[in-house]
Structure formats: structure tokens, C-alpha cells
Design a protein around this motif. Structure first.
Motif, short mmCIF file in Angstrom:
data_model
loop_
_atom_site.label_atom_id
_atom_site.label_comp_id
_atom_site.label_asym_id
_atom_site.label_seq_id
_atom_site.Cartn_x
_atom_site.Cartn_y
_atom_site.Cartn_z
N ARG A 80 26.95 9.29 -18.40
CA ARG A 80 27.37 7.97 -18.89
C ARG A 80 26.57 6.87 -18.21
N LEU A 81 26.29 7.02 -16.93
CA LEU A 81 25.47 6.03 -16.23
C LEU A 81 24.08 5.94 -16.86
N ALA A 82 23.54 7.10 -17.23
CA ALA A 82 22.17 7.16 -17.72
C ALA A 82 22.04 6.90 -19.21
N GLY A 83 23.15 7.10 -19.94
CA GLY A 83 23.04 7.07 -21.38
C GLY A 83 22.21 8.23 -21.89
N ARG A 123 18.11 9.59 -11.72
CA ARG A 123 17.56 8.24 -11.57
C ARG A 123 18.64 7.19 -11.76
N ALA A 124 19.52 7.37 -12.74
CA ALA A 124 20.60 6.41 -12.98
C ALA A 124 21.56 6.35 -11.79
N TYR A 125 21.82 7.49 -11.19
CA TYR A 125 22.67 7.52 -9.99
C TYR A 125 22.03 6.70 -8.86
N VAL A 126 20.75 6.91 -8.61
CA VAL A 126 20.07 6.17 -7.54
C VAL A 126 20.11 4.67 -7.83
N GLU A 127 19.80 4.30 -9.06
CA GLU A 127 19.82 2.89 -9.43
C GLU A 127 21.21 2.29 -9.28
#
Length: 250
Positions: free
Chosen positions: A198-201, A210-214
Motif C-alpha cells: 500500500r505504501l508503494a502502490g 524503497r517505499a518503506y525507506v522513503e
């Protein structure tokens, strides 16, 4: 998804404000036994017994030692990324730090990973170089490393420890972060983020990492603006430490 940190995260940070990561205790002899099939000339366990990055445990009959996250960081900063022996020695130290004394799986998986030293060196060195040279979280390096990472026995939970330690650049405004099963548990069971997809779409694991790190770095910035003395690595540690337990009441 909103970049705002979940209120429950603030509760966790408050609750664990006085909890500091302790050095990991390791037993060099068990690692030496686990890695006995690796060519002796590589001396892959040499950093486990040296005084530069580890400390002896006084009175230990099994010659245990301790190593801190800072010690592994120092070893990563000091290693020659073009030298097979130094890369493999530092990787073993990083895995020993991650494992502590409950490291049977870590030892077995590390042994599997380094049985082909040339392949292990190439993957470990290329990952460290790519992450160190990355200009931002958005230039594709995180996804690139995740996609082509291929080291037997070393999936994301173990690999992200190497990325976070060997890919670190002192003073940079972002760093790769550890994301293992304990971190996932807190994200999903405690913070209820609805999954990293969900974070990354996206359902691609590289995009999700990558979305987790961001996201964790965005959370850190917002919390800093709110007056909290916290960075992304501290948040990642708290996620690991909580390990998916129930949230605290406000």
C-alpha cells in the motif's frame, strides 16, 4: 497514503525513549565451525576475534565477544570494497551482530552465501557501491539493488542489514534501512499501515522496500518538525524492538 506518522508510532517512540540498542554477544567458535568449508585463506571469521571492532566478554569460558552496531559500521567504513577477503570478513561480522547468540539460522545461511566466494563478493560489493553512490532515495538505487540481489540463503531480512550497514554514507540525509520480519510485524500489526504494498502502490518487493525507506524518513522529518529528537534509523530500531506487539494506550 499520507506521509504523516501514525499516532501509535509516537506512543512507541515515547515508550521506548530510554531503550538503547545493546552490543550483540557472539561466540566466534560457533561461527568458525559453521564456516569451516569456506577457503581458509579468506579468514572470514577474523574480525570476530580481533580487538579492532569487537570486545572480549570478561570471564567467558567460551571466549565470547561483543560487537555493537557502531563497531560493524566502523568495519564497513574501513573495508576495501574491491577486496574479496575484506568484504566477506565484514559480511560475516555484520551477520554475527545481527544474530547474537541465537544465530543458528544466520550461521547456516551465511555459510551458504559465502561457499561461492566470488559470487558473494560480487553481490556484496556491488550492493555497497551502488548504495554509497546513490544521490537520493528516488534515483532508483534502492530498487536496483533489491532486484538484482541474489545470494543463496540471504533474503531481504538479512540483506537489508548489509544494505543499511555497508551502504551507509556518513552525513547523508538518508540511509538504507533494515526491514526484517520484526519490523514488518510492527508495521502491519501495531501501526496497521495496510502493508508495504500500500505504501508503494505496487506489489513488487523492490518498490515496497524503497517505499518503506522513503516513508520512514518522511515520518522522521515530520516528527523532528514536531520537536522530537528522532531519525529514521531510530524509528527502524523501535519497529524492530517492538516486534508487532500490541499498541500502548494513549
Amino acid at each position: 497514503m499520507s506521509s504523516s506518522p501514525p499516532p501509535v508510532l509516537r506512543d512507541l517512540l515515547d515508550r521506548y525513549a530510554d531503550v538503547r540498542e545493546q552490543p550483540a554477544r557472539l561466540r566466534p567458535s560457533t561461527w568458525q565451525n559453521a564456516l569451516i568449508r569456506v577457503p581458509e585463506s579468506l579468514e572470514v571469521t577474523t574480525l570476530l576475534t580481533g580487538r579492532r571492532f569487537t570486545r572480549a566478554v570478561p570471564g567467558s569460558k567460551t571466549h565470547d565477544r561483543t560487537v555493537s552496531r557502531g563497531g560493524v559500521r566502523a568495519a564497513c567504513a574501513a573495508m576495501n570494497v574491491d577486496d574479496t577477503r575484506e568484504i566477506l570478513q565484514t559480511f560475516v561480522l555484520a551477520m554475527a551482530w545481527a544474530a547474537g547468540l541465537t544465530g543458528g539460522r544466520y550461521q547456516a545461511n551465511t555459510a551458504t552465501a559465502v561457499l561461492d566466494p566470488a559470487r558473494a563478493f560480487r553481490v556484496l560489493s556491488d550492493a555497497a557501491k551502488a548504495l554509497r553512490h546513490a544521490g537520493s532515495m528516488h534515483d532508483g538505487a534502492l530498487e536496483q539493488v533489491h532486484r538484482w540481489w541474489s545470494l543463496p540463503g540471504v533474503g531481504q531480512s538479512y540483506a537489508s542489514k548489509w544494505w543499511a550497514l555497508a551502504g551507509r554514507v556518513e552525513g547523508r540525509d538518508w540511509q538504507p534501512l533494515i526491514l526484517d520480519d520484526r519490523g514488518y510485524a510492527t508495521l502491519n500489526d501495531t501501526l496497521k499501515i495496510g502493508g508495504t504494498a500500500r505504501l508503494a502502490g505496487s506489489r513488487r518487493r523492490a518498490d515496497r522496500y524503497r517505499a518503506y525507506v522513503e516513508t520512514v524518513h518522511r515520518w522522521a522529518v515530520e516528527l523532528q518538525l514536531a520537536g522530537l529528537d528522532v531519525d529514521a534509523e531510530r524509528i527502524a530500531f523501535v519497529l524492530f524492538h517492538h516486534n508487532g506487539g500490541a499498541p500502548f494506550s494513549r
